[in-house]
Design an enzyme around this catalytic site. Sequence first.
Site, PDB file in Angstrom:
ATOM      1  N   HIS A 263      -2.597   0.502   8.563  1.00 45.08           N
ATOM      2  CA  HIS A 263      -1.255   1.062   8.355  1.00 45.08           C
ATOM      3  C   HIS A 263      -1.326   2.311   7.466  1.00 45.08           C
ATOM      4  O   HIS A 263      -0.735   3.354   7.790  1.00 45.08           O
ATOM      5  CB  HIS A 263      -0.355  -0.015   7.722  1.00 45.08           C
ATOM      6  N   GLU A 264      -2.063   2.209   6.346  1.00 46.16           N
ATOM      7  CA  GLU A 264      -2.107   3.327   5.388  1.00 46.16           C
ATOM      8  C   GLU A 264      -2.898   4.507   5.937  1.00 46.16           C
ATOM      9  O   GLU A 264      -2.504   5.662   5.749  1.00 46.16           O
ATOM     10  CB  GLU A 264      -2.679   2.867   4.041  1.00 46.16           C
TER      11      GLU A 264
ATOM     12  N   HIS B  89      -0.917   6.646   8.188  1.00 43.52           N
ATOM     13  CA  HIS B  89      -0.057   7.618   7.502  1.00 43.52           C
ATOM     14  C   HIS B  89      -0.778   8.952   7.309  1.00 43.52           C
ATOM     15  O   HIS B  89      -0.148  10.010   7.335  1.00 43.52           O
ATOM     16  CB  HIS B  89       0.351   7.089   6.114  1.00 43.52           C
TER      17      HIS B  89
ATOM     18  N   GLY C 162       0.841  -1.189   0.000  1.00 49.06           N
ATOM     19  CA  GLY C 162       0.000   0.000   0.000  1.00 49.06           C
ATOM     20  C   GLY C 162       0.878   1.241   0.000  1.00 49.06           C
ATOM     21  O   GLY C 162       2.097   1.158   0.202  1.00 49.06           O
TER      22      GLY C 162
ATOM     23  N   GLN D  44       3.437   9.816   1.808  1.00 51.37           N
ATOM     24  CA  GLN D  44       4.706   9.133   1.506  1.00 51.37           C
ATOM     25  C   GLN D  44       5.331   9.609   0.203  1.00 51.37           C
ATOM     26  O   GLN D  44       6.507   9.315  -0.051  1.00 51.37           O
ATOM     27  CB  GLN D  44       4.501   7.616   1.445  1.00 51.37           C
TER      28      GLN D  44
ATOM     29  N   CYS E 110       7.396  -0.821   5.954  1.00 52.26           N
ATOM     30  CA  CYS E 110       6.895   0.448   5.413  1.00 52.26           C
ATOM     31  C   CYS E 110       7.892   0.948   4.385  1.00 52.26           C
ATOM     32  O   CYS E 110       9.101   0.918   4.647  1.00 52.26           O
ATOM     33  CB  CYS E 110       6.737   1.457   6.552  1.00 52.26           C
ATOM     34  N   LEU E 111       7.400   1.405   3.237  1.00 52.09           N
ATOM     35  CA  LEU E 111       8.298   1.905   2.189  1.00 52.09           C
ATOM     36  C   LEU E 111       9.089   3.127   2.663  1.00 52.09           C
ATOM     37  O   LEU E 111      10.139   3.433   2.105  1.00 52.09           O
ATOM     38  CB  LEU E 111       7.498   2.254   0.922  1.00 52.09           C
TER      39      LEU E 111
HETATM   40 NI    NI Z   1       3.929   2.718   5.471  1.00 49.28          NI
END
Ligand code: NI
Length: 188
Positions: free
Chosen positions: A141-142, A145, A47, A52, A99-100
């Site tokens: 998670h998303e 953010h 995701g 991000q 996480c990216l």
């Molecule tokens: Ni993340």
Amino acid sequence: MTLRKIALLGQPVLLRPAAAVADPTVPEIVSLLADMRETLADARGLGLAAPQVYAGLRVILAHVPDDEGDVDRTAEPLVLVNPRLTLLGEPTSMAFEGCLSIPGLRGIVPRHAELVLEAMDVHGRPIEREAKGLFARILQHEVDHLDGILYTHRLVDPRHLAFDGEVAALSAYLADETSKAEAGRNDD
Ligand code: NI
């Protein structure tokens, strides 16, 4: 479409709450979404949230796992505008997440196993659906953010963080520690 740079841990954009999107059909949002799709596919993530890629807007992409919990990262991700989650039960599901924006690391994060998702799609139409398991975890998670929250903020034990290659070693150590603690209690 353009590959966008991914904000890494420490960038303030990851800590700021994102703003609601009034109309997802305006060119700015259409091009943001196209770029996010390309960026997510390139990074092979589960995701991606707009902050991000340095855009403080309430937009996320999320892959939808199949019934076995497998994810086809080449499939089109779900696009969710202004997502809202109604969390069901308690956050008792513990699993590793990555996480990216925090490359190379994974941490054990408690999440709700079930929730109800409400959002707008790319055309501004309402979406409502239930989510469980890995899909519920990805959504939590998303959406975090969008509120400036990273998974590392939710670790219940600071030891619950490992490099990708050490996840198995940490898991084995923690399982051993838990079984010793349980054996100790049984001796009482
Ligand atoms: Ni993340």
